[in-house]
Write an enzyme that holds these catalytic residues in place. Structure first.
Site, PDB file in Angstrom:
ATOM      1  N   LEU A 145     -52.431 -45.130 -51.831  1.00  0.00           N
ATOM      2  CA  LEU A 145     -52.161 -46.301 -51.007  1.00  0.00           C
ATOM      3  C   LEU A 145     -51.421 -45.815 -49.770  1.00  0.00           C
ATOM      4  O   LEU A 145     -50.617 -44.885 -49.850  1.00  0.00           O
ATOM      5  CB  LEU A 145     -51.293 -47.328 -51.747  1.00  0.00           C
ATOM      6  CG  LEU A 145     -51.903 -48.026 -52.961  1.00  0.00           C
ATOM      7  CD1 LEU A 145     -50.839 -48.903 -53.633  1.00  0.00           C
ATOM      8  CD2 LEU A 145     -53.110 -48.863 -52.573  1.00  0.00           C
ATOM      9  N   ASP A 146     -51.663 -46.456 -48.632  1.00  0.00           N
ATOM     10  CA  ASP A 146     -50.943 -46.090 -47.415  1.00  0.00           C
ATOM     11  C   ASP A 146     -49.447 -46.308 -47.603  1.00  0.00           C
ATOM     12  O   ASP A 146     -49.013 -47.148 -48.405  1.00  0.00           O
ATOM     13  CB  ASP A 146     -51.427 -46.936 -46.230  1.00  0.00           C
ATOM     14  CG  ASP A 146     -52.874 -46.663 -45.864  1.00  0.00           C
ATOM     15  OD1 ASP A 146     -53.381 -45.584 -46.219  1.00  0.00           O
ATOM     16  OD2 ASP A 146     -53.491 -47.537 -45.224  1.00  0.00           O
ATOM     17  N   LYS A 147     -48.661 -45.586 -46.832  1.00  0.00           N
ATOM     18  CA  LYS A 147     -47.205 -45.673 -46.929  1.00  0.00           C
ATOM     19  C   LYS A 147     -46.719 -47.107 -46.781  1.00  0.00           C
ATOM     20  O   LYS A 147     -45.846 -47.559 -47.523  1.00  0.00           O
ATOM     21  CB  LYS A 147     -46.570 -44.784 -45.859  1.00  0.00           C
ATOM     22  CG  LYS A 147     -45.043 -44.801 -45.872  1.00  0.00           C
ATOM     23  CD  LYS A 147     -44.484 -43.877 -44.799  1.00  0.00           C
ATOM     24  CE  LYS A 147     -42.958 -43.908 -44.799  1.00  0.00           C
ATOM     25  NZ  LYS A 147     -42.387 -43.012 -43.763  1.00  0.00           N
ATOM     26  N   THR A 149     -48.267 -49.854 -47.384  1.00  0.00           N
ATOM     27  CA  THR A 149     -48.950 -50.781 -48.285  1.00  0.00           C
ATOM     28  C   THR A 149     -48.274 -50.739 -49.649  1.00  0.00           C
ATOM     29  O   THR A 149     -47.933 -49.670 -50.150  1.00  0.00           O
ATOM     30  CB  THR A 149     -50.433 -50.390 -48.428  1.00  0.00           C
ATOM     31  OG1 THR A 149     -51.059 -50.462 -47.146  1.00  0.00           O
ATOM     32  CG2 THR A 149     -51.166 -51.322 -49.384  1.00  0.00           C
ATOM     33  N   ARG A 250     -57.574 -51.679 -43.234  1.00  0.00           N
ATOM     34  CA  ARG A 250     -56.905 -51.899 -41.948  1.00  0.00           C
ATOM     35  C   ARG A 250     -57.872 -51.723 -40.782  1.00  0.00           C
ATOM     36  O   ARG A 250     -57.919 -52.560 -39.867  1.00  0.00           O
ATOM     37  CB  ARG A 250     -55.722 -50.937 -41.827  1.00  0.00           C
ATOM     38  CG  ARG A 250     -54.663 -51.157 -42.886  1.00  0.00           C
ATOM     39  CD  ARG A 250     -53.749 -49.953 -43.042  1.00  0.00           C
ATOM     40  NE  ARG A 250     -53.078 -49.639 -41.779  1.00  0.00           N
ATOM     41  CZ  ARG A 250     -52.424 -48.510 -41.569  1.00  0.00           C
ATOM     42  NH1 ARG A 250     -52.354 -47.584 -42.517  1.00  0.00           N
ATOM     43  NH2 ARG A 250     -51.838 -48.300 -40.402  1.00  0.00           N
TER      44      ARG A 250
END
Length: 322
Positions: A145-147, A149, A250
């Site tokens: 997961l993105d930082k 998120t 995104r």
């Protein structure tokens, strides 16, 4: 590419300085710790002979640096960081990751401070051992997961579980549902975005759908709520992805001109304003709310869900307050 050897002459003013202190002053972009590593690797000569970092200069010495320090291979380190552990057994764990936490350090993270505070580090402290399939920097990590998120992520404790979970992701058998708040009203109640994704040639931290030859990416969305507020129009979406490309949700939503709230990298404003007020969100309004997969040992269908974290709920309440 740096040119070696580098040669320096100690002056009378340098008399009394330690060798590592002197070199740290000459090699301005090299830390003292890295200078000491150079010396320990015998890549520094004083008057054509090896020397210790603690050598006191007298002035007049000829000091040569023969090459750059060899950075030690980066590996994840155990850190005592709180975890929101949703599920755990002998093969795997499911964690509700907080926004702001990187899943693992990047390959270029050569300094200790850039290898701190990651999910992997917290997992190593909590479990002691994870699968080794992903390498020393990414033990246990099957997906990311993105930082900025938050939400659910499954990690593997052993290699067999890792390989079987990875195969489910590769076959698109894992079900992941996200909640996203975007700027504007999305026109259709539901839709699919299937634009390929590649790295932006100019801004390397961004991904883009505007280049040909990217990797296939498929995102489905369903409108849960359209919000008209004093700060403008917003749409709350349920998002399901078939693929797991970098920044996929995104960049796909931004390609529709509906960037995720808080996502300044893809065009969202850093703050939203009305005539009399301003609010901002210091993270992306993107949350991995549901995760479903087959257990790698028992084949049992595993289903997990977590609601929006408090800061996102509060943001929605602020929008709704008229």
């Amino acid at each position: 590419m740096e040119d070696f050897p580098k040669t320096f002459l100690a002056t009378d003013e340098d008399a009394g300085k330690r060798l590592d202190q002197f070199l740290a002053g000459q090699l301005t972009e090299t830390s003292r710790a890295r200078v000491q590593q150079l010396i320990s690797e015998e890549k520094v000569l004083v008057n054509d002979a090896g020397a210790k970092a603690s050598l006191r200069l007298r002035g007049g010495e000829r000091i040569q640096v023969l090459g750059s320090a060899t950075p030690p291979p980066l590996r994840a380190i155990a850190e005592n960081i709180p975890l929101d552990l949703v599920y755990e057994d002998q093969d795997l764990a499911v964690v509700n990751k907080a926004a702001g936490m990187m899943v693992h350090a990047g390959a270029g993270a050569t300094e200790d401070e850039r290898n701190r505070g990651t999910l992997v580090n917290a997992l190593l402290h909590h479990f002691g051992q994870l699968s080794s399939v992903g390498g020393e920097l990414r033990p246990g990590i099957v997906h990311r997961l993105d930082k900025a998120t938050s939400g659910l992520i499954v990690v593997a404790k052993n290699d067999e579980a890792h390989r079987k979970l990875a195969a489910q992701f590769a076959r698109r058998k894992v079900k992941k549902i996200y909640l996203a708040l975007v700027h504007g009203w999305v026109k259709s109640d539901r839709g699919t975005i299937s634009s390929s994704i590649s790295r932006d040639r100019v801004r390397r931290t961004r991904m883009t759908t505007r280049r040909s030859g990217g990797r296939e990416a498929i995102t489905h969305y369903l409108v849960k709520e359209r919000i008209e507020s004093m700060f403008g129009k917003f749409t709350l979406l349920e998002v399901h992805i078939d693929t797991g490309r970098t920044h996929q949700i995104r960049v796909h939503l931004a390609s529709l001109r509906h960037p995720v709230v808080g996502d300044a990298l893809y065009g969202a404003p850093r703050e939203v304003r009305s005539k009399n007020a301003m609010i901002s969100l210091p993270r992306n309004f993107l949350h991995a709310a549901e995760l479903q997969f087959q257990h790698p040992r028992t084949n049992e269908l595993m289903k997990f869900s977590r609601p929006l974290p408090g800061e996102l709920e509060e943001f929605l309440k602020t929008l709704s307050a008229q």
